[in-house]
Design an enzyme around this catalytic site. Structure first.
Site, short mmCIF file in Angstrom:
data_model
loop_
_atom_site.label_atom_id
_atom_site.label_comp_id
_atom_site.label_asym_id
_atom_site.label_seq_id
_atom_site.Cartn_x
_atom_site.Cartn_y
_atom_site.Cartn_z
N ASN A 189 0.93 -8.48 3.91
CA ASN A 189 0.67 -7.34 3.20
C ASN A 189 -0.67 -7.21 3.42
OD1 ASN A 189 0.10 -5.89 0.48
ND2 ASN A 189 -1.56 -7.25 0.03
N GLU A 190 -0.93 -5.72 3.90
CA GLU A 190 -1.45 -4.64 4.30
C GLU A 190 -2.37 -5.09 5.52
OE1 GLU A 190 -1.69 -1.49 0.37
OE2 GLU A 190 -3.99 -2.98 0.81
N GLU A 311 4.15 0.74 -1.26
CA GLU A 311 3.28 1.28 -1.95
C GLU A 311 3.00 2.21 -2.60
OE1 GLU A 311 -0.21 -1.59 -2.44
OE2 GLU A 311 0.89 -3.44 -1.33
#
Length: 396
Positions: A189-190, A311
């Protein structure tokens, strides 16, 4: 349930693996467009039998809105309710909670995009891996970015990946790598590596881990998990498209990172409140429209891969701001999809059922019953994407 929404959910309840073909996803041989959401906490809550009703409730809510893809965490490292308690040490009860989530998603016509780690310390992430290595006596770990270069830490991550991908679900008997309910995997994630603005460290890690994942599971899609910041390989776009100068210095590179052959699709995130917090709503909307278009064009022309806006979120600072933002996001995505572009869908951050604990609220959550105008926009987008799917089938 609204009959039109029910038809969307039933229509999308297909059993096959989603594949990528050029700039489009395919399901059962036809182009596949999606509308989805984030609920990172599914496995975490499912541990508690008394909380599983909320997991079911959010999936029911998603089906009511016509949503077809959920992004959630398949990791929790060294924290409360940890899936991975220590390197190579797993909690079977937590794994069975993830089993439940995957099996339950199928009932509601949902595919799952499962993230395998976090760049941030929430739920452990790269900081926990580095701490484990330090505790084991590994020296020279100057920062959390050692996650991307240290051989011991990379070994920890690979062992975790191998365990998750080969896990046999105790509910349905399928190994995760053989389960088409899983849409795909996300490496992290990111991911960010701010200690190396050249991007070389992160690029090397992505190349190594993408090959490793595909060596275990070549049936599922794979992506990196990027926010979409442009880096040193495209200095003009880094200056023109990034929301601020810092975004180009965190070691990520939208084009270079996604060009790796084992990476099947690109991603970008959209948070004008975080990135352009002093800007007016009009400026934020203008940025959002350009951000979506720029990434869709680059995914099409430079990467030849689909893109998911994995997102996007908006604080409700003023009445109607979120409505305007969601409309801009959905119109940009649908415009690319309907014109043959690389956009495939978007995942709102984050969908909540009624009665969620306030501790998980971050201001971006959407509760349909409390936000009927936002819910109507979400449902309308689901219907537009469903129409595109029907058209693609009828034209073949």
């Amino acid at each position: 349930m609204d009959s039109s929404v029910e038809s969307i959910a039933v229509e999308q309840r297909n059993e096959g693996f989603v594949k990528s073909n050029g700039t489009h996803f395919q399901l059962d041989g036809y182009p596949f467009f999606l509308n989805g959401f984030n609920t990172y906490w599914l496995m975490y809550l499912a541990v508690d039998a008394g909380q599983r009703s909320k997991v079911i409730a959010v999936m029911q809510e998603a089906m009511d809105l016509g949503l077809t893809l959920a992004r959630t965490w398949a990791f929790n490292d060294g924290c409360y309710r940890a899936l991975q308690k220590a390197p190579g040490v797993y909690d079977e009860q937590i794994f069975q909670s993830l089993d439940f989530v995957i099996a339950e998603a199928k009932k509601y016509g949902l595919k799952l995009l499962l993230s395998l780690s976090n760049s941030f310390s929430d739920f452990g992430g790269k900081a926990q891996y580095v701490q484990w290595a330090r505790s084991a006596g590994v020296s020279g770990l100057d920062s959390d970015d050692a996650f991307f270069t240290d051989s011991v830490i990379k070994g920890y991550y690979k062992a975790f990946v191998q365990t998750v991908l080969t896990r046999v679900n105790t509910v349905n008997g399928l190994a995760y790598r053989d389960d088409p309910t899983i849409f795909g995997w996300e490496l992290m994630n990111e991911p960010r590596c701010p200690s190396d603005s050249s991007g070389d460290k992160l690029q090397g890690w992505i190349e190594e881990m993408a090959k490793y994942v595909k060596s275990i599971d070549n049936q599922h899609l794979l992506t990196v998990g990027l926010e979409g910041f442009y880096g040193s390989s495209t200095p003009e776009e880094s200056a023109a498209a990034n929301p601020n100068s810092y975004a180009g210095q965190v070691g990520t590179d939208f084009i270079r990172n996604h060009a790796i052959k084992e990476i099947d699709f690109s991603t970008a995130h959209i948070y004008p409140d975080n990135w352009l917090w002093q800007a007016s709503i009009e400026s934020q909307l203008s940025f959002t429209t350009n951000w979506i278009k720029t990434h869709a064009v680059d995914s099409q022309n430079q990467l030849n891969k689909p893109i998911i806006y994995a997102e996007f979120g908006k604080l409700e600072k003023q009445a109607g701001d979120r409505h305007k933002f969601f409309s801009a996001v959905y119109d940009g995505i649908h415009g690319s999809c309907s014109s043959g572009g690389a956009a495939a869908g978007g995942l709102l951050w984050q969908l909540f059922p009624d009665g969620m604990d306030g501790g998980m609220c971050d201001g971006f959550e959407v509760v349909a019953s409390k936000s009927p105008s936002t819910a109507s926009i979400i449902k309308a987008q689901s219907q537009r994407m469903s129409i595109l799917n029907k058209k693609s089938k009828n034209s073949n």
